[in-house]
Scaffold this motif. Structure first.
Motif, short mmCIF file in Angstrom:
data_model
loop_
_atom_site.label_atom_id
_atom_site.label_comp_id
_atom_site.label_asym_id
_atom_site.label_seq_id
_atom_site.Cartn_x
_atom_site.Cartn_y
_atom_site.Cartn_z
N UNK A 99 11.45 8.31 2.78
CA UNK A 99 12.79 8.25 2.47
C UNK A 99 13.13 7.22 1.71
N UNK A 100 12.91 5.95 2.16
CA UNK A 100 13.51 4.83 1.77
C UNK A 100 12.65 4.53 0.30
N UNK A 101 11.60 4.95 0.29
CA UNK A 101 10.56 4.77 -1.21
C UNK A 101 11.37 5.81 -2.28
N UNK A 102 11.48 6.97 -1.89
CA UNK A 102 12.08 7.96 -2.58
C UNK A 102 13.35 7.51 -3.04
N UNK A 103 14.46 7.16 -2.35
CA UNK A 103 15.68 6.57 -2.74
C UNK A 103 15.45 5.45 -3.50
N UNK A 104 14.52 4.58 -3.37
CA UNK A 104 14.45 3.36 -4.03
C UNK A 104 13.90 3.61 -5.46
N UNK A 105 12.98 4.73 -5.49
CA UNK A 105 12.55 5.05 -6.59
C UNK A 105 13.51 5.70 -7.66
N UNK B 38 2.56 6.07 -2.90
CA UNK B 38 3.93 7.12 -3.00
C UNK B 38 4.63 7.18 -4.64
N UNK B 39 4.31 6.05 -5.37
CA UNK B 39 4.85 6.00 -6.58
C UNK B 39 3.74 6.05 -7.73
N UNK C 291 0.85 -1.27 -0.26
CA UNK C 291 0.07 -0.05 -0.01
C UNK C 291 0.81 1.18 -0.08
N UNK C 292 1.95 1.13 0.51
CA UNK C 292 2.90 2.51 0.65
C UNK C 292 3.33 2.61 -0.84
N UNK D 294 9.65 5.44 11.31
CA UNK D 294 8.52 6.54 11.26
C UNK D 294 7.91 6.67 9.59
N UNK D 295 7.07 7.53 9.36
CA UNK D 295 6.44 7.74 8.37
C UNK D 295 7.72 8.30 7.38
#
Length: 191
Positions: free
Chosen positions: A160-166, A128-129, A123-124, A154-155
């Motif tokens: 931050x993890x999703x943005x770096x991964x993207x 976010x993508x 869901x995250x 934390x949220x």
């Protein structure tokens, strides 16, 4: 299997003034036996279970594995005096069936942790993508975080993890897609 079937027919006919009895014998050979109906196994339909419910159901289903794999506290001290030694737990600790049971327990626990992580991760990534289809699937599988990270972060750490991964995914999408594809199966005719 050859089956020999004989059927006897006795018919009586009345002719004008005489009583005649005729007998007919019919014999046939059947090469195979056939069933008229098919039996279909009963199928149970249930609602989708959560990761915790599936894990608990698996524990109930494989309770003998958890019994054989139990090697905790083989020696206990009684407060009133004396020592209790559980021979089953000592045997389980050193036997091959006990070691294999503990290995299967670890597999079940790893699957449970991965399912919990996926329940939080998917869901995250949808929120976010802007990925869809195979790209979203490959991104979710390739960048799946460690099981404890999403529960304790934390949220903002998750974002931050999703943005770096993207960022990494956009730079090397072709390579990631190539790695995630199944290898092509070559039949013997093609070789």
């Amino acid at each position: 299997m050859r089956l020999f079937v004989c059927v006897f027919f006795i018919s009586t006919t009345f002719l004008l003034s005489s009583f005649e009895k005729k007998s007919y014998i019919s014999c046939t050979f059947l090469d195979t036996l056939k069933k008229d109906t098919l039996n279909i196994d009963t199928v149970g339909i249930s609602k989708a279970l959560s990761a915790e419910q599936r894990y608990e159901a698996r524990k109930k289903q494989y309770r003998t594995i958890y019994m054989w794999g139990d090697n905790k506290k083989p020696v206990q001290i009684n407060p009133l005096g004396g020592i209790a030694i559980n021979i089953n737990k000592i045997y389980s600790h050193f036997s091959k069936i006990g070691k294999n049971s503990r290995r299967l327990q670890r597999v079940f626990e790893n699957e449970y942790n991965i399912e919990r992580t996926e329940a939080l991760w998917k869901p995250l990534t949808l929120d976010l993508t802007n990925l869809k289809g195979d790209s979203l699937f490959y991104f979710q599988m390739y960048f799946l975080p460690q099981p404890g990270f999403l529960e304790n972060a934390s949220y903002y750490e998750k974002v931050e993890y999703v943005v770096k991964s993207m960022r990494i995914y956009r730079d090397s999408a072709a390579i990631i897609h190539e790695r995630m594809k199944l290898p092509r199966w070559n039949s013997l005719k093609e070789q």
